[in-house]
Design a protein around this motif. Structure first.
Motif, PDB file in Angstrom:
ATOM      1  N   LEU A  44      44.685  38.346  26.691  1.00  0.00           N
ATOM      2  CA  LEU A  44      43.716  37.941  27.714  1.00  0.00           C
ATOM      3  C   LEU A  44      44.398  37.211  28.859  1.00  0.00           C
ATOM      4  CD1 LEU A  44      40.775  36.521  25.582  1.00  0.00           C
ATOM      5  CD2 LEU A  44      40.784  38.642  26.852  1.00  0.00           C
ATOM      6  N   HIS A  45      43.851  37.392  30.043  1.00  0.00           N
ATOM      7  CA  HIS A  45      44.232  36.550  31.166  1.00  0.00           C
ATOM      8  C   HIS A  45      43.332  35.328  31.104  1.00  0.00           C
ATOM      9  CE1 HIS A  45      46.737  39.422  33.381  1.00  0.00           C
ATOM     10  NE2 HIS A  45      45.931  40.335  32.876  1.00  0.00           N
ATOM     11  N   VAL A  46      43.899  34.187  30.828  1.00  0.00           N
ATOM     12  CA  VAL A  46      43.071  32.989  30.719  1.00  0.00           C
ATOM     13  C   VAL A  46      43.119  32.229  32.040  1.00  0.00           C
ATOM     14  CG1 VAL A  46      42.647  30.892  29.429  1.00  0.00           C
ATOM     15  CG2 VAL A  46      43.566  32.872  28.276  1.00  0.00           C
ATOM     16  N   ASP A  86      40.982  44.089  34.774  1.00  0.00           N
ATOM     17  CA  ASP A  86      39.647  44.368  34.257  1.00  0.00           C
ATOM     18  C   ASP A  86      39.002  43.056  33.823  1.00  0.00           C
ATOM     19  OD1 ASP A  86      37.429  45.427  33.158  1.00  0.00           O
ATOM     20  OD2 ASP A  86      38.426  46.473  31.502  1.00  0.00           O
ATOM     21  N   MET A  87      37.743  42.847  34.180  1.00  0.00           N
ATOM     22  CA  MET A  87      37.101  41.575  33.850  1.00  0.00           C
ATOM     23  C   MET A  87      36.904  41.401  32.348  1.00  0.00           C
ATOM     24  SD  MET A  87      37.022  39.699  36.335  1.00  0.00           S
ATOM     25  CE  MET A  87      35.907  38.350  36.568  1.00  0.00           C
ATOM     26  N   ASP A  88      36.972  42.517  31.580  1.00  0.00           N
ATOM     27  CA  ASP A  88      36.892  42.385  30.126  1.00  0.00           C
ATOM     28  C   ASP A  88      38.141  41.736  29.550  1.00  0.00           C
ATOM     29  OD1 ASP A  88      34.424  43.462  30.085  1.00  0.00           O
ATOM     30  OD2 ASP A  88      35.069  45.494  29.590  1.00  0.00           O
ATOM     31  N   ASP A  89      39.219  41.743  30.335  1.00  0.00           N
ATOM     32  CA  ASP A  89      40.470  41.132  29.872  1.00  0.00           C
ATOM     33  C   ASP A  89      40.641  39.709  30.388  1.00  0.00           C
ATOM     34  OD1 ASP A  89      41.050  43.513  28.682  1.00  0.00           O
ATOM     35  OD2 ASP A  89      42.235  44.268  30.354  1.00  0.00           O
ATOM     36  N   VAL A  90      39.571  39.173  30.961  1.00  0.00           N
ATOM     37  CA  VAL A  90      39.660  37.838  31.533  1.00  0.00           C
ATOM     38  C   VAL A  90      38.791  36.893  30.716  1.00  0.00           C
ATOM     39  CG1 VAL A  90      39.108  36.450  33.570  1.00  0.00           C
ATOM     40  CG2 VAL A  90      40.147  38.675  33.857  1.00  0.00           C
ATOM     41  N   ALA A  91      39.322  35.722  30.401  1.00  0.00           N
ATOM     42  CA  ALA A  91      38.499  34.687  29.776  1.00  0.00           C
ATOM     43  C   ALA A  91      38.625  33.427  30.618  1.00  0.00           C
ATOM     44  CB  ALA A  91      38.966  34.415  28.353  1.00  0.00           C
TER      45      ALA A  91
END
Lengths: 292, 85
Positions: free
Chosen positions: A94-96, A48-53
């Protein structure tokens, strides 16, 4: 087949920020491809793009988070990885993903880069290596092959080039791979693996720079430059085989080629995992000593 | 067939040169940037491999699968070639 997969229009609508395109990249630059590959990898993993930084420094490659419909930091030159470490420390879920260039990561921010890799901090670094500081006008980058012409090396580069992937491999990062951008499937697979492997993942993508590097080094127009990358890279397995069993001519021909492939894929404990273990251990000791 | 967002194309011609079946060509219509975006040739053997879509640095190309009719036609051609071999 085609029907089952998301089509590129849907992918664009899902991941690209509205109104930002077309990109600022020059004609024939491979940075756009890298972004596309990251989208495909994220799509295939179902993140999910909300979990990506995203984090990036300064340079052409560091413009990339601006095109992505996700949270991103556009930080100071070379410090993208330091900021990314901060993001990960604040929110480990987060997936950084760090987008950085060769000059940004290994020239200006070399120490941040090597220490993040050494500590095995859980992040994915997409390092776009174009051999030059493209945005600032073509200054010599530490990754430029010996003999390259740059604005700060008009008589040819006399330094030896930085081999980023092998350096990171030696530092014990969890995942290291290097691919040129014109092979689409291998980078997508590598980015997927880097994202799903806990620990420091480096995907070095060799992205052609026709404006600042190709033109000065007389490597020809866009198509010729892309072919140059094809002629001067060699799959790691082939390279090793030639070095072991090849004839002298084959070895001489292979010697100057750039190795591509997956350099390292391993499980290794990371900084934050060890930190958690340490705090738990100390708390338990404390509790035993003083009572809960 | 392919859909091209014409104004996003910068005219690098990577899609045209790297298409495995040479199904693309530059169109004769200028876009806003003053370059000629690609288009499918009238007669083409596009097999929807989607390489142009992946290799386009500017997100300009989308490969759209055509009707079933077209697919079965191309299947026949492949069968014909196989028989000849």
């Amino acid at each position: 087949m085609v029907e089952d997969m998301i089509n590129a229009n849907e992918l664009r609508e899902k991941y690209l920020r509205d109104g930002m395109l077309p990109t600022i990249f020059c004609n024939g630059c491979g940075h756009g491809n890298s972004l596309d590959y990251v989208f495909w990898a994220i799509e295939e993993l179902g993140i999910d793009m909300d979990d990506v930084a995203l984090a990036s420094g300064i340079g052409c490659s560091s413009r990339i988070p601006g095109y992505v419909s996700a949270d991103g930091l556009h930080t100071t030159h070379g410090r993208a990885i330091a900021f990314a470490t901060g993001i990960k420390a604040a929110n480990p879920d987060l997936h950084v993903i760090v987008f950085t260039g060769d000059g940004d990561a290994t020239g200006i921010g070399g120490n941040h880069f090597i220490h993040a890799a050494r500590r095995n901090i859980d992040m994915t670094v997409i390092l776009l290596n174009n051999f030059i500081y493209g945005m600032t006008g073509g200054q010599l980058a530490p990754t430029a092959p010996k003999g390259s012409i740059a604005t700060t090396a008009p008589y040819g580069n006399i330094e030896h080039a930085f081999n980023i992937s092998e350096l990171t491999q030696a530092l014990g990062a969890a995942y290291v791979a290097r691919w040129p951008v014109f092979y689409p499937y291998q980078p997508i697979k590598s980015i997927k693996d880097a994202l799903s492997t806990p620990g420091f993942g480096l995907v070095e993508l060799m992205s052609p720079c026709p404006t600042a590097y190709g033109r000065r080094n007389k490597l020809g127009k866009i198509d010729a430059l892309w072919t140059w990358y094809e002629d001067n890279t060699m799959l790691m397995e082939d390279y090793d085989r030639i070095m072991d069993y090849g004839t002298e001519e084959e070895i001489a021909a292979a010697k100057n080629k750039i190795k591509i492939g997956v350099f390292q894929h391993q499980e290794r404990s990371g900084f934050f995992g060890e930190y958690d273990k340490m705090t738990t251990r100390l708390m338990e000791q404390d509790d035993a000593k003083w009572g809960v | 067939m392919i859909e091209v967002i014409k104004d996003w194309c910068k005219g690098c011609d990577i899609c045209v040169r790297r298409c495995p079946v040479h199904a693309l060509e530059t169109s004769d219509e200028l876009n806003k940037r003053g370059v000629y975006p690609p288009k499918l040739k009238e007669e083409n053997e596009c097999n929807y491999c989607r390489l142009c879509e992946l290799l386009c640095p500017d997100f300009a190309i989308t490969v759209v699968a055509e009707e079933r009719k077209e697919e079965s036609k191309s299947g026949l051609i492949i069968g014909g070639v196989a028989n000849e071999v």
